[in-house]
Design a protein around this motif. Structure first.
Motif, PDB file in Angstrom:
ATOM      1  N   LEU A 106      68.583  80.323   4.513  1.00  0.00           N
ATOM      2  CA  LEU A 106      67.663  79.603   4.391  1.00  0.00           C
ATOM      3  C   LEU A 106      66.282  79.806   5.229  1.00  0.00           C
ATOM      4  O   LEU A 106      65.327  79.227   4.868  1.00  0.00           O
ATOM      5  N   LEU A 107      66.734  80.656   6.203  1.00  0.00           N
ATOM      6  CA  LEU A 107      65.413  80.938   7.001  1.00  0.00           C
ATOM      7  C   LEU A 107      64.695  82.034   6.143  1.00  0.00           C
ATOM      8  O   LEU A 107      63.305  81.921   6.183  1.00  0.00           O
ATOM      9  N   SER A 126      61.234  73.038  -6.326  1.00  0.00           N
ATOM     10  CA  SER A 126      62.663  73.059  -6.750  1.00  0.00           C
ATOM     11  C   SER A 126      63.477  72.128  -5.769  1.00  0.00           C
ATOM     12  O   SER A 126      64.552  71.805  -6.124  1.00  0.00           O
ATOM     13  N   GLY A 127      62.985  72.017  -4.720  1.00  0.00           N
ATOM     14  CA  GLY A 127      63.823  70.789  -3.715  1.00  0.00           C
ATOM     15  C   GLY A 127      64.962  71.336  -2.985  1.00  0.00           C
ATOM     16  O   GLY A 127      64.870  71.608  -1.987  1.00  0.00           O
ATOM     17  N   THR A 128      65.949  71.688  -3.477  1.00  0.00           N
ATOM     18  CA  THR A 128      67.292  71.751  -3.272  1.00  0.00           C
ATOM     19  C   THR A 128      67.558  73.381  -3.332  1.00  0.00           C
ATOM     20  O   THR A 128      67.257  73.957  -4.221  1.00  0.00           O
ATOM     21  N   ALA A 129      68.747  73.877  -2.449  1.00  0.00           N
ATOM     22  CA  ALA A 129      69.046  75.125  -2.820  1.00  0.00           C
ATOM     23  C   ALA A 129      70.565  75.041  -2.916  1.00  0.00           C
ATOM     24  O   ALA A 129      71.274  74.269  -2.337  1.00  0.00           O
ATOM     25  N   ASP A 130      71.017  76.152  -3.813  1.00  0.00           N
ATOM     26  CA  ASP A 130      72.231  76.235  -3.875  1.00  0.00           C
ATOM     27  C   ASP A 130      72.547  77.821  -3.333  1.00  0.00           C
ATOM     28  O   ASP A 130      71.766  78.660  -3.654  1.00  0.00           O
ATOM     29  N   PHE A 131      73.830  77.662  -2.559  1.00  0.00           N
ATOM     30  CA  PHE A 131      74.214  79.097  -1.910  1.00  0.00           C
ATOM     31  C   PHE A 131      75.281  79.614  -2.767  1.00  0.00           C
ATOM     32  O   PHE A 131      76.014  79.153  -3.154  1.00  0.00           O
ATOM     33  N   LEU A 158      79.478  72.892   6.678  1.00  0.00           N
ATOM     34  CA  LEU A 158      78.235  72.970   6.444  1.00  0.00           C
ATOM     35  C   LEU A 158      77.398  71.654   6.438  1.00  0.00           C
ATOM     36  O   LEU A 158      76.541  71.162   6.683  1.00  0.00           O
ATOM     37  N   ARG A 159      78.353  70.491   5.642  1.00  0.00           N
ATOM     38  CA  ARG A 159      77.622  69.269   5.418  1.00  0.00           C
ATOM     39  C   ARG A 159      77.466  68.600   6.635  1.00  0.00           C
ATOM     40  O   ARG A 159      76.553  67.713   6.692  1.00  0.00           O
ATOM     41  N   SER A 160      77.931  69.032   7.771  1.00  0.00           N
ATOM     42  CA  SER A 160      77.780  68.132   8.943  1.00  0.00           C
ATOM     43  C   SER A 160      76.493  68.532   9.441  1.00  0.00           C
ATOM     44  O   SER A 160      75.821  67.884  10.435  1.00  0.00           O
ATOM     45  N   VAL A 161      75.834  69.666   9.115  1.00  0.00           N
ATOM     46  CA  VAL A 161      74.802  70.237   9.451  1.00  0.00           C
ATOM     47  C   VAL A 161      73.443  70.181   8.459  1.00  0.00           C
ATOM     48  O   VAL A 161      72.500  69.710   8.725  1.00  0.00           O
ATOM     49  N   LEU A 162      73.752  70.608   7.327  1.00  0.00           N
ATOM     50  CA  LEU A 162      73.003  70.490   6.164  1.00  0.00           C
ATOM     51  C   LEU A 162      73.305  69.460   5.008  1.00  0.00           C
ATOM     52  O   LEU A 162      74.462  69.571   4.654  1.00  0.00           O
ATOM     53  N   THR A 163      72.440  68.382   4.622  1.00  0.00           N
ATOM     54  CA  THR A 163      72.637  67.461   3.786  1.00  0.00           C
ATOM     55  C   THR A 163      72.434  68.164   2.679  1.00  0.00           C
ATOM     56  O   THR A 163      71.926  69.247   2.307  1.00  0.00           O
ATOM     57  N   PRO A 164      73.071  67.310   1.550  1.00  0.00           N
ATOM     58  CA  PRO A 164      72.815  68.052   0.135  1.00  0.00           C
ATOM     59  C   PRO A 164      71.243  68.044  -0.208  1.00  0.00           C
ATOM     60  O   PRO A 164      70.949  68.763  -1.095  1.00  0.00           O
ATOM     61  N   ALA A 165      70.402  67.260   0.341  1.00  0.00           N
ATOM     62  CA  ALA A 165      69.156  67.603  -0.068  1.00  0.00           C
ATOM     63  C   ALA A 165      68.756  68.923   0.506  1.00  0.00           C
ATOM     64  O   ALA A 165      67.592  69.327  -0.056  1.00  0.00           O
ATOM     65  N   VAL A 166      69.423  69.484   1.290  1.00  0.00           N
ATOM     66  CA  VAL A 166      68.874  70.964   1.927  1.00  0.00           C
ATOM     67  C   VAL A 166      69.729  72.083   1.036  1.00  0.00           C
ATOM     68  O   VAL A 166      69.127  72.766   0.434  1.00  0.00           O
TER      69      VAL A 166
END
Lengths: 189, 461
Positions: A106-107, A126-131, A158-166
């Protein structure tokens, strides 16, 4: 556009083999150590994210790893623990390492968006990212459920830090399956 | 499979305290409810509780209560008349009671007020007739003891008629209380029969504390030592009581030994003189469903596509003869269901319930371990069929510990994100975090279920 598309000339490869003939992605390390995309984006020592591409509204961050070797190495460092404790710690260590790969990727994405301003808009749209964590060594014949277990663990932490919007989703797939799962992206003219 | 939205989702909340091993559980309940977790965490317990509640709530309580009052009076009167070799006036009362009970039971939509008023008149007549001296059946009444016993039982019968009169008057004056009484009776009977416990107080986890169940603040059940009390807000029941029928499906093994279970139950009931709830170890929900196999049905099933898909998978269909023998028909031959593979019986019975319209629009379907005896591919097919039923008008509740079924759900929701509205997911042992999105909840449950495989895998590395 200038300065970026030249890095899209390579077909996405893992273990030096093309993943799919028509699957092009931005190769962060490229062939030249001094003039590759990572250097151009001034990413310094941040070596996360081997490839990235964007298509169909989603940025795909792709990291290649040797999951089986990684697991074996972690297990060695935990050999002094009892089996159940070892597995618990193994999963935690694995999660931490993979979390760092996601954060690092993400960085990279942020730096690219900032550094290569001409691409910033496209990335932003694109908005959101898939890892995608593509592992090149199968850890066994019946590793699907194990990989799913590792993925579920990583995803929910990850969900507790990064929302699905990220980060919209996390995938852990064998490299030979990656080609079927990523949307194809043709090379620029 | 193209999935279309057909109805709005309504999520209900069941709050349970001190129920078996669940000291406190909040269960979300919707079109497709999943109770998921490892063995022995209370999933089946909750599904049986839900079945017991909804089976009671969805009965025609008023009609059932009136019928039960008449029927029980008829049985008392008949027994008295037979055992005492009683004279004709009593037999004529028995006969009248039987006629009323049967005509009432057979009427499609009896007008409850009309029935109540005609019953009141009849009961009044019976009361008067029973008050008059009966001609003695000489040979029997010669004996003092027998005479006393006879007088005692006649008094009991009079009291039963008085009770019927009171109840019928009450039905007219305070219908809500009348219905509530029947709900309470059915709940107690259902809980005892579905959990196969002699006394429902055994369902309490801590014997010193009350068991409480609350559904949407509409129904509140409180079980103290031996007393069950309830509060019901009938006006707010809404969709909780409009199921066309309520079905609980469990292990296919029951269906493979269907005839033996049915016969042993009949024999037990006949020995116990019509006492319906007998503890045999086989829960009442099985017999409830078995009973409904005897109903007539039309060929127009509500879900022909889902039925077709299921019978294509197993390569045949389960059928029930008029004598209740279950068989599997495959490629032009038929053999007893007991000889079919357990997985085939599992899917075959599900298809049969669709075919016989027992699973129909508005059905509430509870399935304990739909994955039983199925390999991964068939588990996915059953999960898909059940989800589609849930989207098309059946309320489905599954209790599962299958990571494969949950994986199917995860993938399906990824492909059809809007379908999340149909899903109510519950993790056992709870509590499920309300802050977590459905995806994260699914990941957490799947992780619980695949942990042992992961541990074994790592041990073998």
């Amino acid at each position: 556009m200038a300065g970026l598309d030249e890095f899209l000339k390579e077909v996405l490869q893992t273990e030096d083999q093309p993943v799919a003939p028509s699957l092009f992605a931005y190769h962060m390390d490229g062939t030249s150590p001094n003039d590759n995309m990572r250097a151009r984006a001034d990413l310094g020592t941040c070596h996360c994210c081997d490839y990235f591409t964007f298509s169909n509204g989603v940025v795909a961050l792709i990291e290649e790893t040797r999951l089986g070797l990684q697991i074996r190495n972690i297990r060695k460092t935990l050999a002094h623990l009892k089996e159940d404790e070892r597995n618990k710690s193994l999963l935690e260590t694995l999660r931490r390492e993979n979390q760092l790969k996601v954060y690092g990727s993400l960085l990279v994405l942020c730096r690219l968006a900032r550094k290569l301003a001409d691409r910033a808009e496209a990335v932003a749209v694109s908005g959101t990212a898939d890892f995608w964590l593509a592992f090149s060594d199968h850890i066994g014949q019946d590793d699907t459920q194990v990989v799913d277990h590792i993925r579920d663990d990583l995803k929910r932490h990850l969900r507790s830090v990064l929302t699905p919007a990220v980060v919209k989703d996390v995938h852990i797939v064998p490299t030979n399956e990656l080609g079927k799962m990523l949307p194809s992206r043709p090379a620029p003219l | 499979m193209g999935l279309e939205h057909t109805q709005d989702q309504a999520i209900h909340m069941l709050r349970v305290r001190n129920f078996g091993k669940l000291s406190r559980a909040d269960i979300r309940f919707g079109n497709f409810t999943v109770l998921a977790g490892p063995n022995n965490t209370g999933k089946s317990f909750v599904s049986k509780l839900l079945y017991s509640i909804f089976n009671a709530l969805n009965a025609d309580l008023e009609r059932e209560r009136v019928f039960r009052l008449i029927w029980s009076l008829g049985i008392d009167a008949k027994r008295f008349a037979r055992e005492r070799r009683s004279p004709l006036p009593l037999w004529s009362i028995v006969s009248e009671i039987g006629t009323v009970a049967l005509s009432y039971a057979r009427a499609d939509n009896p007008d409850i007020d009309q029935v109540t008023s005609s019953l009141l008149a009849l009961a009044d007549k019976w009361r008067r007739e029973l008050s008059e001296p009966m001609p003695a059946a000489a040979a029997i009444e010669d004996d003092d003891d027998r005479r006393q016993q006879s007088a005692f039982e006649l008094a009991n019968l009079r009291r039963a008629v008085d009770h019927l009169l009171e109840e019928l008057k009450r039905a007219g004056n305070d219908r809500a209380a009348f219905i509530e009484d029947e709900l309470k009776y059915r709940l107690m009977r259902n809980l005892s029969g579905n959990f196969q416990v002699p006394n429902i107080r055994h369902l309490r986890g801590d014997p010193n504390d009350n068991l409480t169940v609350n559904v949407d603040d509409v129904l509140h059940i409180d079980l103290a030592q031996n007393t069950l009390s309830l509060k019901l807000n009938s006006a707010a029941l809404g969709g909780l009581s409009d199921a066309s029928n309520v079905v609980y499906l469990e292990s296919p093994i029951y269906w493979k030994i269907f005839a033996a279970l049915r016969d042993s139950r009949r024999s037990l009931i006949s020995r116990r003189r019509a006492r319906r709830t007998a503890l045999t170890g086989v829960p009442d929900y099985f017999h409830d469903l078995a009973e409904s196999l005897g109903y007539e049905y039309t060929e127009e099933m509500a879900y022909p596509e889902i039925h077709r898909r299921l019978i294509d998978i197993v390569g045949g269909r389960v059928s029930v003869s008029e004598f209740g023998e279950m068989s599997f028909e495959e490629a032009g031959r038929s053999y007893p269901l007991s000889n079919a593979a357990n997985g085939v019986a599992n899917i075959g019975v599900l298809a049969m319930l669709i075919e016989r319209k027992i699973i129909d629009h508005g059905t509430m379907l509870f399935i304990d371990e739909p994955e039983a005896h199925l390999h991964t591919a068939w588990q996915a097919i059953v999960a898909e069929a059940l989800f589609r039923l849930a989207k098309e008008g059946v309320t489905v509740v599954i209790a599962t510990h299958s990571a494969d079924i949950l994986k199917w759900l995860e993938v399906h929701l990824k492909e059809y994100p809007n379908d999340a509205q149909f899903v109510a997911l519950n993790r056992f042992p709870g509590p499920s975090s309300e802050d977590e999105d459905l995806e994260t909840q699914l990941a957490r449950i799947k992780q619980d279920l695949t942990r042992s495989f992961f541990d074994l895998y790592m041990r073998g590395m």
